[in-house]
Design a protein around this motif. Structure first.
Motif, short mmCIF file in Angstrom:
data_model
loop_
_atom_site.label_atom_id
_atom_site.label_comp_id
_atom_site.label_asym_id
_atom_site.label_seq_id
_atom_site.Cartn_x
_atom_site.Cartn_y
_atom_site.Cartn_z
N MET A 1 82.04 31.85 29.83
CA MET A 1 81.71 31.64 31.24
C MET A 1 81.24 32.94 31.88
O MET A 1 80.22 32.98 32.58
CB MET A 1 82.93 31.08 31.97
N LEU A 2 81.97 34.02 31.67
CA LEU A 2 81.61 35.28 32.31
C LEU A 2 80.27 35.81 31.79
O LEU A 2 79.45 36.31 32.57
CB LEU A 2 82.70 36.33 32.07
N TYR B 1 90.59 40.12 36.61
CA TYR B 1 91.45 39.04 37.07
C TYR B 1 92.08 38.32 35.87
O TYR B 1 91.70 38.52 34.73
CB TYR B 1 90.67 38.05 37.95
N GLY B 2 93.05 37.48 36.18
CA GLY B 2 93.65 36.63 35.16
C GLY B 2 94.98 37.13 34.62
O GLY B 2 95.51 36.54 33.68
N ALA B 3 95.53 38.21 35.20
CA ALA B 3 96.84 38.68 34.75
C ALA B 3 97.94 38.03 35.58
O ALA B 3 97.88 38.03 36.81
CB ALA B 3 96.93 40.19 34.88
N GLY C 1 82.56 42.71 31.11
CA GLY C 1 83.23 43.93 30.73
C GLY C 1 83.91 43.84 29.37
O GLY C 1 84.11 42.76 28.80
N SER C 2 84.28 45.00 28.86
CA SER C 2 84.88 45.08 27.53
C SER C 2 86.19 44.30 27.45
O SER C 2 86.83 44.02 28.47
CB SER C 2 85.14 46.55 27.17
N ALA C 3 86.55 43.93 26.23
CA ALA C 3 87.80 43.20 26.00
C ALA C 3 88.95 43.99 26.62
O ALA C 3 89.14 45.16 26.33
CB ALA C 3 88.01 43.00 24.51
N THR D 1 78.08 44.75 39.14
CA THR D 1 79.40 44.12 39.03
C THR D 1 79.80 44.00 37.57
O THR D 1 78.99 43.58 36.73
CB THR D 1 79.38 42.72 39.68
N VAL D 2 81.04 44.36 37.28
CA VAL D 2 81.58 44.25 35.93
C VAL D 2 82.73 43.25 35.98
O VAL D 2 83.69 43.44 36.74
CB VAL D 2 82.07 45.61 35.40
N LEU D 3 82.63 42.20 35.18
CA LEU D 3 83.58 41.09 35.22
C LEU D 3 84.50 41.13 34.01
O LEU D 3 84.04 41.21 32.86
CB LEU D 3 82.81 39.76 35.21
N TYR D 4 85.81 41.07 34.26
CA TYR D 4 86.81 41.04 33.20
C TYR D 4 87.79 39.90 33.50
O TYR D 4 88.29 39.79 34.61
CB TYR D 4 87.64 42.32 33.15
N SER D 5 88.08 39.10 32.50
CA SER D 5 89.18 38.15 32.60
C SER D 5 90.17 38.44 31.50
O SER D 5 89.78 38.71 30.36
CB SER D 5 88.69 36.71 32.48
N LEU D 6 91.46 38.40 31.82
CA LEU D 6 92.47 38.60 30.80
C LEU D 6 92.57 37.39 29.87
O LEU D 6 93.10 37.49 28.78
CB LEU D 6 93.83 38.87 31.45
N ASN D 7 92.03 36.26 30.30
CA ASN D 7 92.03 35.05 29.48
C ASN D 7 90.76 35.03 28.63
O ASN D 7 89.66 34.87 29.16
CB ASN D 7 92.09 33.82 30.38
#
Length: 464
Positions: free
Chosen positions: A354-355, A294-296, A374-376, A342-348
């Motif tokens: 937090m994640l 998320y975050g895009a 998740g990875s960068a 669950t693998v969490l990714y934020s584009l920010n």
């Protein structure tokens, strides 16, 4: 001064070099999230030019070429080809610090045996060299995958897809690499997106049924998951702008959308929440993992989107605060005993801490690192971005549980991103040992480098 991109590239200490060369470099690749075409693998496509292989569909490179003022016609239009390659060669020397500079030269070296740097002065020579190399028998899509030491990869597939190319690959005993589909139901979730009603009708046609209610939609998605599972699917993927969690009447929202009426934000959020809870439960029951990207902010240039469509380089980092909704969503599933891996990714990148801390709130019996940071991702899979993600995860979690890198790419040359990541990882671990921040225990450090490079992901996604 160090030479450019020698065998010790990005490895600034003896310990880092030993970790990479003796441990990480030898590990196979499990590319568990990418966007390559299963059709091109099934048909073992050959590319006629380096422009096709390198620049076709690669919005990372398109953005750089555009930044130099190149007309769009010479990037994605009728002028695509050698002119695009020459324009890329023109801008690349100015892209110091951009990972595309490093990726480009890793790809030239690993696949084409070319140690020259790409520039306007070398472009013509490199164009000819690469095209001659592409004509060789060992440069088809399958051969590129094999020489990259890929053991398995997961493409990204819509529930309405026939998966015919995955079926063809499943029946092809001559290719040892496992090519698995990933369930990506964004278009069924995004009730407030243009084309939602058309998509639901198309999904119904693919499934051979009419989808009149949310219950029928859930039944259809469950049936499609069965089809994906038959072809080896082990994970799902979601790419919302933000995470929502709101109670409401999902059926009312669905009926409005299917009638062509506008859906309010509250109605849309209630529908998305209900469907995402259903999907999470289904993933848990099937033993699948769930990825949340998320975050895009997507398609922010209306003119570019209207001309070229999505995924063409007109996206940027968004800043939605999803912490409360994400915690509530995961907490609701966990409370039912149905939170999947669950693998969490934020584009920010501001969401990293937090994640990583949220992931630690949801341990799972018998699963190391059940919830992963998740990875960068995307604009963050840079050297400083990877270092920040790894350092942050290490500081508040257990780095040794991390499932490591993925390409998230449409290019068959992008497997060098795994090398890039592994060198950065080993340099970080080696630096801690060299600085006295961690013992120089090469057994433990070596195991950690190997696990993060491959073993953890292979085990996490149940690939044994």
């Amino acid at each position: 001064m160090k030479p450019f991109m020698d065998e010790n590239f990005l490895l600034s200490s003896e310990t880092a070099r030993e970790l990479y060369q003796g441990h990480a470099a030898k590990m196979p690749i499990f590319d568990y999230h990418c966007h390559v075409s299963p059709r091109e693998i099934a048909e073992d496509r050959r590319f006629e030019s380096i422009a096709q292989l390198w620049l076709g569909g690669d919005h990372y490179k398109w953005r750089l070429i555009r930044a130099r003022g190149c007309p769009e016609e010479n990037i994605t239009g009728a002028g695509f080809g050698k002119e695009t390659f020459l324009r890329f060669a023109e801008v690349l020397p100015r892209a110091a610090g951009n990972p595309v500079y490093h990726w480009t030269h890793l790809e030239l070296r690993r696949y084409f045996g070319c140690d020259k740097t790409l520039s306007p002065e070398t472009a013509a020579e490199i164009w000819e060299l690469c095209n001659e190399r592409l004509a060789q028998p060992d440069m088809s899509v399958r051969q590129i995958i094999l020489k990259s030491n890929v053991k398995a990869l997961c493409t990204t597939d819509d529930p309405a897809d026939s998966l015919e190319w995955h079926r063809a690959l499943r029946g092809d005993g001559g290719f040892p690499v496992r090519v698995l589909p990933t369930f990506r139901p964004d278009r069924a979730v995004n009730i407030d997106a243009p084309g939602f009603r058309d998509y639901i009708e198309a999904l119904g046609q693919a499934a051979g049924r009419e989808i009149r209610t949310t219950d029928e939609l859930k039944e259809t998605l469950a049936d499609r998951m069965d089809m994906f599972a038959e072809l080896g699917c082990v994970l799902s993927d979601h790419g919302p702008h933000g995470i929502v969690f709101r109670e409401g009447d999902p059926e009312a929202a669905y009926k409005r959308a299917m009638s062509g009426a506008p859906v309010s934000r509250d109605e849309a959020d209630a529908y998305k929440t209900d469907l995402m809870l259903f999907l999470g439960r289904e993933y848990a029951r099937r033993g699948w993992a769930m990825q949340l990207h998320y975050g895009a902010m997507r398609n922010v240039n209306p003119r570019g989107y209207a001309s070229l469509g999505p995924d063409t380089g007109f996206d940027c980092i968004g800043t939605p605060d999803c912490s409360l909704a994400l915690a509530a969503y995961m907490g609701a599933l966990d409370g039912e005993g149905l939170l999947p891996r669950t693998v969490l990714y934020s584009l920010n990148p501001n969401d990293n801490a937090m994640l990583a801390t949220l992931a630690g709130c949801f341990p799972g019996g018998g699963i190391a690192g059940k919830v992963q940071h998740g990875s960068a991702w995307w604009f963050n899979d840079t050297k400083p971005g990877m270092e920040a993600q790894l350092t942050n995860l290490a500081s508040v979690g257990v780095l040794g549980n991390f499932i490591g890198m993925l390409t998230d790419s449409r290019s068959f040359l992008s497997y060098t991103r795994h090398e890039y990541f592994r060198r950065i990882l080993c340099n970080l671990l080696g630096g801690w040992a060299e600085n006295g921040e961690y013992p120089r225990d090469m057994k433990t450090l070596g195991e950690m480098a190997e696990d993060i490079s491959f073993n953890n992901a292979w085990q996490y996604f149940g690939m044994q």
